[in-house]
Design a protein around this motif. Structure first.
Motif, PDB file in Angstrom:
ATOM      1  N   ALA A   1      37.666  31.619  71.965  1.00 12.00           N
ATOM      2  CA  ALA A   1      36.842  32.445  71.057  1.00 12.00           C
ATOM      3  C   ALA A   1      37.598  33.728  70.713  1.00 12.00           C
ATOM      4  O   ALA A   1      37.655  34.146  69.547  1.00 12.00           O
ATOM      5  CB  ALA A   1      35.499  32.771  71.716  1.00 12.00           C
ATOM      6  N   PHE A   2      38.208  34.348  71.712  1.00 13.22           N
ATOM      7  CA  PHE A   2      38.955  35.592  71.501  1.00 13.22           C
ATOM      8  C   PHE A   2      40.122  35.358  70.529  1.00 13.22           C
ATOM      9  O   PHE A   2      40.345  36.136  69.598  1.00 13.22           O
ATOM     10  CB  PHE A   2      39.463  36.121  72.849  1.00 13.22           C
TER      11      PHE A   2
ATOM     12  N   ARG B   1      40.500  33.094  68.249  1.00 12.27           N
ATOM     13  CA  ARG B   1      40.037  32.857  66.865  1.00 12.27           C
ATOM     14  C   ARG B   1      39.565  34.156  66.237  1.00 12.27           C
ATOM     15  O   ARG B   1      39.832  34.419  65.068  1.00 12.27           O
ATOM     16  CB  ARG B   1      38.974  31.771  66.860  1.00 12.27           C
ATOM     17  N   GLU B   2      38.924  34.979  67.058  1.00 15.46           N
ATOM     18  CA  GLU B   2      38.482  36.313  66.575  1.00 15.46           C
ATOM     19  C   GLU B   2      39.711  37.149  66.165  1.00 15.46           C
ATOM     20  O   GLU B   2      39.665  37.940  65.247  1.00 15.46           O
ATOM     21  CB  GLU B   2      37.730  36.953  67.747  1.00 15.46           C
ATOM     22  N   GLN B   3      40.845  36.908  66.821  1.00 13.66           N
ATOM     23  CA  GLN B   3      42.068  37.679  66.555  1.00 13.66           C
ATOM     24  C   GLN B   3      42.929  37.039  65.459  1.00 13.66           C
ATOM     25  O   GLN B   3      44.062  37.443  65.245  1.00 13.66           O
ATOM     26  CB  GLN B   3      42.914  37.820  67.825  1.00 13.66           C
ATOM     27  N   GLY B   4      42.413  35.997  64.818  1.00 15.58           N
ATOM     28  CA  GLY B   4      43.104  35.463  63.645  1.00 15.58           C
ATOM     29  C   GLY B   4      43.911  34.200  63.851  1.00 15.58           C
ATOM     30  O   GLY B   4      44.691  33.817  62.967  1.00 15.58           O
TER      31      GLY B   4
ATOM     32  N   HIS C   1      34.685  42.230  74.754  1.00 14.94           N
ATOM     33  CA  HIS C   1      34.971  41.130  73.825  1.00 14.94           C
ATOM     34  C   HIS C   1      34.101  39.901  74.091  1.00 14.94           C
ATOM     35  O   HIS C   1      34.398  38.816  73.616  1.00 14.94           O
ATOM     36  CB  HIS C   1      36.459  40.749  73.899  1.00 14.94           C
ATOM     37  N   GLY C   2      33.052  40.102  74.915  1.00 13.15           N
ATOM     38  CA  GLY C   2      32.071  39.022  75.078  1.00 13.15           C
ATOM     39  C   GLY C   2      32.287  38.110  76.262  1.00 13.15           C
ATOM     40  O   GLY C   2      31.687  37.033  76.327  1.00 13.15           O
TER      41      GLY C   2
END
Ligand SMILES: C[S@@+](CC[C@H](N)C(=O)[O-])C[C@H]1O[C@@H](n2cnc3c(N)ncnc32)[C@H](O)[C@@H]1O
Length: 234
Positions: free
Chosen positions: A54-55, A57-60, A215-216
């Motif tokens: 998830a992290f 993908r959040e970072q591109g 960051h969840g």
């Protein structure tokens, strides 16, 4: 003929015992514990996996990203990353062959041989195996605090050489919890300055991204207070 019938019955009885005694569940639990012991966090495997993909993908991270994981362990992040990326875009490196044996099993179980992941056993971060290859993303999750000072220096040299010009490296570090050991590795508390300085010596800028829980990360254990850092070419 009679022999074959006897063999079939014997096999069927064994299967019934296997199914009814819950042996399959026991084997699965044993496999799960092996994986967790190899990545260092009993009972936390699913969340570490969920968080990392998830992290990223959040970072591109996108399917065409060329991805290097240093300290890939049993592919906690590696399996969902390999699944997500285009064929041939994942390289994982670890210093322990035993953990890579587990990793290959996970690739098979997930049916991901088709993605041609490359796993390298190396104590020099993939030099010379990787030649001049560079990457858009480098990830080292729960790894930097297991590297002694000399190895950490080599790590930053490697990151500098392996990053594509617009690439980025992510790692979490321990600034709070007392130093100790894990398996054959040290577990080290260091300040952010130590990482920043070593990165700078190798032409890398450091950004502080905050703690994992910001960051969840959904667990409340010690690692939720690990800080995430990113390194880019200056
Ligand atoms: C705590 S585990 C984390 C594994 C994985 N990143 C994860 O999230 O599950 C740390 C990993 O770093 C690996 N490691 C330690 N020193 C290393 C080195 N010098 N080069 C490559 N891998 C190393 C260990 O073998 C281990 O698999």
């Amino acid at each position: 003929m009679l022999f074959r019938t006897r063999q079939r019955i014997k096999h069927r009885v064994k299967e019934l015992i296997f199914d009814n005694a819950g042996f399959q569940e026991m084997l699965e639990l044993r496999d799960r514990h092996r994986l967790e012991d190899a990545m260092g966090f009993r009972g936390q495997f699913d969340e570490h996996r969920r968080f990392q993909i998830a992290f990223l993908r959040e970072q591109g991270l996108v399917p065409s990203s060329r991805f290097l994981e240093i300290g890939c362990g049993p592919l906690t992040a590696g399996i969902p990353v390999i699944e997500y990326l285009e064929t041939g875009n994942y390289v994982g490196i670890d210093v322990r062959s035993s953990v890579l044996d587990l990793a290959w099993k996970e690739v098979g179980k997930a049916g991901l041989a088709v993605k041609n992941p490359r796993l390298i056993r190396s104590s020099s971060f993939g030099s010379p195996e990787l030649g001049a290859q560079t990457f858009d993303f480098i990830l080292s999750f729960s790894v930097l605090y297991h590297l002694n000072d000399d190895i950490l220096k080599n790590y930053f040299e490697t990151v500098r050489n392996r990053l594509a010009p617009t690439g980025v490296c992510f790692a979490n570090v321990n600034t709070l919890h007392e130093s100790s050991t894990w398996l054959e590795f040290p577990f080290l508390r260091r300040t952010i300055e130590v990482y920043k300085n070593l990165a700078a010596e190798n032409g890398l800028t450091t950004d502080r991204l905050g703690d994992l829980d910001k960051h969840g990360f959904r667990l409340s254990g010690a690692e939720s207070r690990n800080e995430l850092l990113s390194f880019r070419i200056r």
